[in-house]
Design a protein around this motif. Structure first.
Motif, PDB file in Angstrom:
ATOM      1  N   THR A 118       1.693   4.061 -15.905  1.00  0.00           N
ATOM      2  CA  THR A 118       2.090   2.731 -16.377  1.00  0.00           C
ATOM      3  C   THR A 118       0.947   1.716 -16.312  1.00  0.00           C
ATOM      4  OG1 THR A 118       2.882   2.137 -14.152  1.00  0.00           O
ATOM      5  CG2 THR A 118       4.489   3.117 -15.663  1.00  0.00           C
ATOM      6  N   ASP A 119      -0.279   2.166 -16.069  1.00  0.00           N
ATOM      7  CA  ASP A 119      -1.400   1.229 -15.893  1.00  0.00           C
ATOM      8  C   ASP A 119      -1.609   0.355 -17.126  1.00  0.00           C
ATOM      9  OD1 ASP A 119      -1.749   2.297 -13.424  1.00  0.00           O
ATOM     10  OD2 ASP A 119      -3.505   3.505 -13.923  1.00  0.00           O
ATOM     11  N   LEU A 120      -1.623   0.961 -18.305  1.00  0.00           N
ATOM     12  CA  LEU A 120      -1.875   0.201 -19.517  1.00  0.00           C
ATOM     13  C   LEU A 120      -0.741  -0.778 -19.813  1.00  0.00           C
ATOM     14  CD1 LEU A 120      -3.381   2.965 -21.849  1.00  0.00           C
ATOM     15  CD2 LEU A 120      -4.587   1.089 -20.733  1.00  0.00           C
ATOM     16  N   LEU A 121       0.497  -0.351 -19.611  1.00  0.00           N
ATOM     17  CA  LEU A 121       1.623  -1.253 -19.853  1.00  0.00           C
ATOM     18  C   LEU A 121       1.667  -2.366 -18.807  1.00  0.00           C
ATOM     19  CD1 LEU A 121       4.524   1.146 -20.934  1.00  0.00           C
ATOM     20  CD2 LEU A 121       3.209  -0.435 -22.356  1.00  0.00           C
ATOM     21  N   THR A 122       1.242  -2.075 -17.586  1.00  0.00           N
ATOM     22  CA  THR A 122       1.174  -3.122 -16.557  1.00  0.00           C
ATOM     23  C   THR A 122       0.166  -4.192 -16.964  1.00  0.00           C
ATOM     24  OG1 THR A 122       1.788  -1.553 -14.812  1.00  0.00           O
ATOM     25  CG2 THR A 122       0.682  -3.578 -14.135  1.00  0.00           C
ATOM     26  N   PHE A 123      -0.973  -3.749 -17.490  1.00  0.00           N
ATOM     27  CA  PHE A 123      -1.975  -4.696 -17.969  1.00  0.00           C
ATOM     28  C   PHE A 123      -1.430  -5.529 -19.125  1.00  0.00           C
ATOM     29  CE2 PHE A 123      -5.315  -5.490 -21.164  1.00  0.00           C
ATOM     30  CZ  PHE A 123      -6.099  -6.394 -20.448  1.00  0.00           C
ATOM     31  N   PHE A 124      -0.778  -4.869 -20.077  1.00  0.00           N
ATOM     32  CA  PHE A 124      -0.222  -5.591 -21.219  1.00  0.00           C
ATOM     33  C   PHE A 124       0.835  -6.597 -20.769  1.00  0.00           C
ATOM     34  CE2 PHE A 124       2.895  -5.916 -24.719  1.00  0.00           C
ATOM     35  CZ  PHE A 124       2.078  -6.481 -25.674  1.00  0.00           C
ATOM     36  N   ALA A 125       1.684  -6.200 -19.828  1.00  0.00           N
ATOM     37  CA  ALA A 125       2.707  -7.115 -19.321  1.00  0.00           C
ATOM     38  C   ALA A 125       2.071  -8.333 -18.652  1.00  0.00           C
ATOM     39  CB  ALA A 125       3.617  -6.388 -18.332  1.00  0.00           C
ATOM     40  N   GLY A 126       0.953  -8.123 -17.938  1.00  0.00           N
ATOM     41  CA  GLY A 126       0.261  -9.239 -17.301  1.00  0.00           C
ATOM     42  C   GLY A 126      -0.271 -10.231 -18.318  1.00  0.00           C
ATOM     43  N   VAL A 127      -0.830  -9.720 -19.410  1.00  0.00           N
ATOM     44  CA  VAL A 127      -1.323 -10.606 -20.469  1.00  0.00           C
ATOM     45  C   VAL A 127      -0.161 -11.325 -21.143  1.00  0.00           C
ATOM     46  CG1 VAL A 127      -2.564 -10.707 -22.664  1.00  0.00           C
ATOM     47  CG2 VAL A 127      -3.353  -9.168 -20.866  1.00  0.00           C
ATOM     48  N   PHE A 128       0.927 -10.601 -21.371  1.00  0.00           N
ATOM     49  CA  PHE A 128       2.082 -11.183 -22.066  1.00  0.00           C
ATOM     50  C   PHE A 128       2.706 -12.298 -21.238  1.00  0.00           C
ATOM     51  CE2 PHE A 128       6.426 -11.571 -23.469  1.00  0.00           C
ATOM     52  CZ  PHE A 128       6.334 -11.459 -24.839  1.00  0.00           C
ATOM     53  N   GLU A 129       2.876 -12.093 -19.947  1.00  0.00           N
ATOM     54  CA  GLU A 129       3.513 -13.118 -19.134  1.00  0.00           C
ATOM     55  C   GLU A 129       2.634 -14.362 -19.001  1.00  0.00           C
ATOM     56  OE1 GLU A 129       4.423 -11.377 -15.374  1.00  0.00           O
ATOM     57  OE2 GLU A 129       2.385 -11.553 -14.588  1.00  0.00           O
ATOM     58  N   ARG A 130       1.322 -14.191 -19.031  1.00  0.00           N
ATOM     59  CA  ARG A 130       0.438 -15.366 -19.010  1.00  0.00           C
ATOM     60  C   ARG A 130       0.503 -16.133 -20.316  1.00  0.00           C
ATOM     61  NH1 ARG A 130      -1.143 -11.806 -15.461  1.00  0.00           N
ATOM     62  NH2 ARG A 130      -2.404 -12.358 -13.639  1.00  0.00           N
ATOM     63  N   SER A 131       0.689 -15.406 -21.419  1.00  0.00           N
ATOM     64  CA  SER A 131       0.877 -16.073 -22.706  1.00  0.00           C
ATOM     65  C   SER A 131       2.194 -16.848 -22.716  1.00  0.00           C
ATOM     66  CB  SER A 131       0.863 -15.046 -23.838  1.00  0.00           C
ATOM     67  OG  SER A 131      -0.387 -14.382 -23.921  1.00  0.00           O
ATOM     68  N   MET A 132       3.223 -16.251 -22.134  1.00  0.00           N
ATOM     69  CA  MET A 132       4.522 -16.920 -22.065  1.00  0.00           C
ATOM     70  C   MET A 132       4.440 -18.183 -21.222  1.00  0.00           C
ATOM     71  SD  MET A 132       7.080 -15.585 -23.785  1.00  0.00           S
ATOM     72  CE  MET A 132       8.444 -16.250 -22.870  1.00  0.00           C
ATOM     73  N   ARG A 133       3.724 -18.130 -20.111  1.00  0.00           N
ATOM     74  CA  ARG A 133       3.582 -19.328 -19.277  1.00  0.00           C
ATOM     75  C   ARG A 133       2.909 -20.448 -20.053  1.00  0.00           C
ATOM     76  NH1 ARG A 133       0.920 -16.477 -13.962  1.00  0.00           N
ATOM     77  NH2 ARG A 133       2.650 -15.060 -13.470  1.00  0.00           N
TER      78      ARG A 133
END
Length: 239
Positions: A220-235
């Motif tokens: 899940t490393d790549l999806l964890t990274f993508f989720a981190g970028v996505f949540e920062r965009s949402m903020r």
């Protein structure tokens, strides 16, 4: 008959000269070496054990296993590289929208194609009963839920630790997220989003018709990274 014998003898001499000149031709040919070893064993008789031949067979078997492992490692490396490039493209796409509505709309468009999934859903918890008309127009991507829904959905109501990314086959309760698409979505990736202090959590969901696309044993490393970028965009959009 004499000409045939002469030609056979000439052929043997020619073949012998070629082998003596370049013995690697024989040594590098596995089929020829097996035939020579088999012929040697027949000459030894059934009461003689050829330990060297046994050792060669074991070494050959080990070499075959190592070659299979080597091919598997190379295939995994190429797959990982392709996955990394895929996530990089998805991250760049997240940076393109100039409005929050366009940001959400992109999830139901080319973002799904980039990530090679059949649908994407963004789940946001809210304590308000009224929905924003803008969000209502995006109900094919956005799912509004009551507080506590996300954690309950991830754990299926059980007392389990909540991980940043969960991969699994879909649950019977998945219609709360996918709506009518729940009839054909068979596996999903759940990414819990931290939207900042004082805000309820969110969840990005990738759904696939293939029941084996997302499995718990996958990395899940790549999806964890993508989720981190996505949540920062949402903020950034919610600030």
């Amino acid at each position: 008959m004499a000409e045939t014998a002469l030609s056979d003898e000439t052929l043997r001499d020619t073949l012998r000269d070629k082998i003596l000149a370049d013995p690697d031709v024989i040594l590098d040919d596995h089929d020829v070496m097996r035939a020579l070893v088999a012929a040697n064993e027949r000459m030894l008789g059934s009461n003689v054990v050829d330990l060297r031949g046994i050792a060669m067979e074991r070494l050959e078997s080990r070499l075959d296993r190592l070659e299979d492992m080597h091919r598997s490692v190379i295939a995994a490396a190429y797959e990982n590289l392709a996955g990394t490039n895929q996530i990089h493209r998805a991250v760049l796409r997240l940076l393109d929208p100039v409005s929050f509505e366009e940001f959400l709309a992109s999830l139901g468009g080319d973002m799904a194609d980039i990530l090679r999934v059949d649908c994407i859903r963004l789940v946001l918890e809210t304590a308000q009963s009224e929905e924003d008309p803008v969000l209502k127009r995006l109900d094919d991507v956005l799912c509004i839920a009551e507080p506590g829904f996300i954690d309950a959905y991830i754990t299926d109501g059980r007392n389990l630790p909540i991980r940043p990314v969960s991969l699994r086959q879909t649950l019977p309760s998945s219609d709360a997220i996918y709506g009518e698409a729940a009839s054909w979505v068979r596996s999903e990736a759940l990414m819990r989003l931290d939207l900042g202090e004082g805000r309820l959590p969110g969840m990005l969901v990738l759904g696939s018709e293939d029941p084996h696309q997302f499995k718990p044993a996958q990395g899940t490393d790549l999806l964890t990274f993508f989720a981190g970028v996505f949540e920062r965009s949402m903020r950034r959009w919610l600030s």
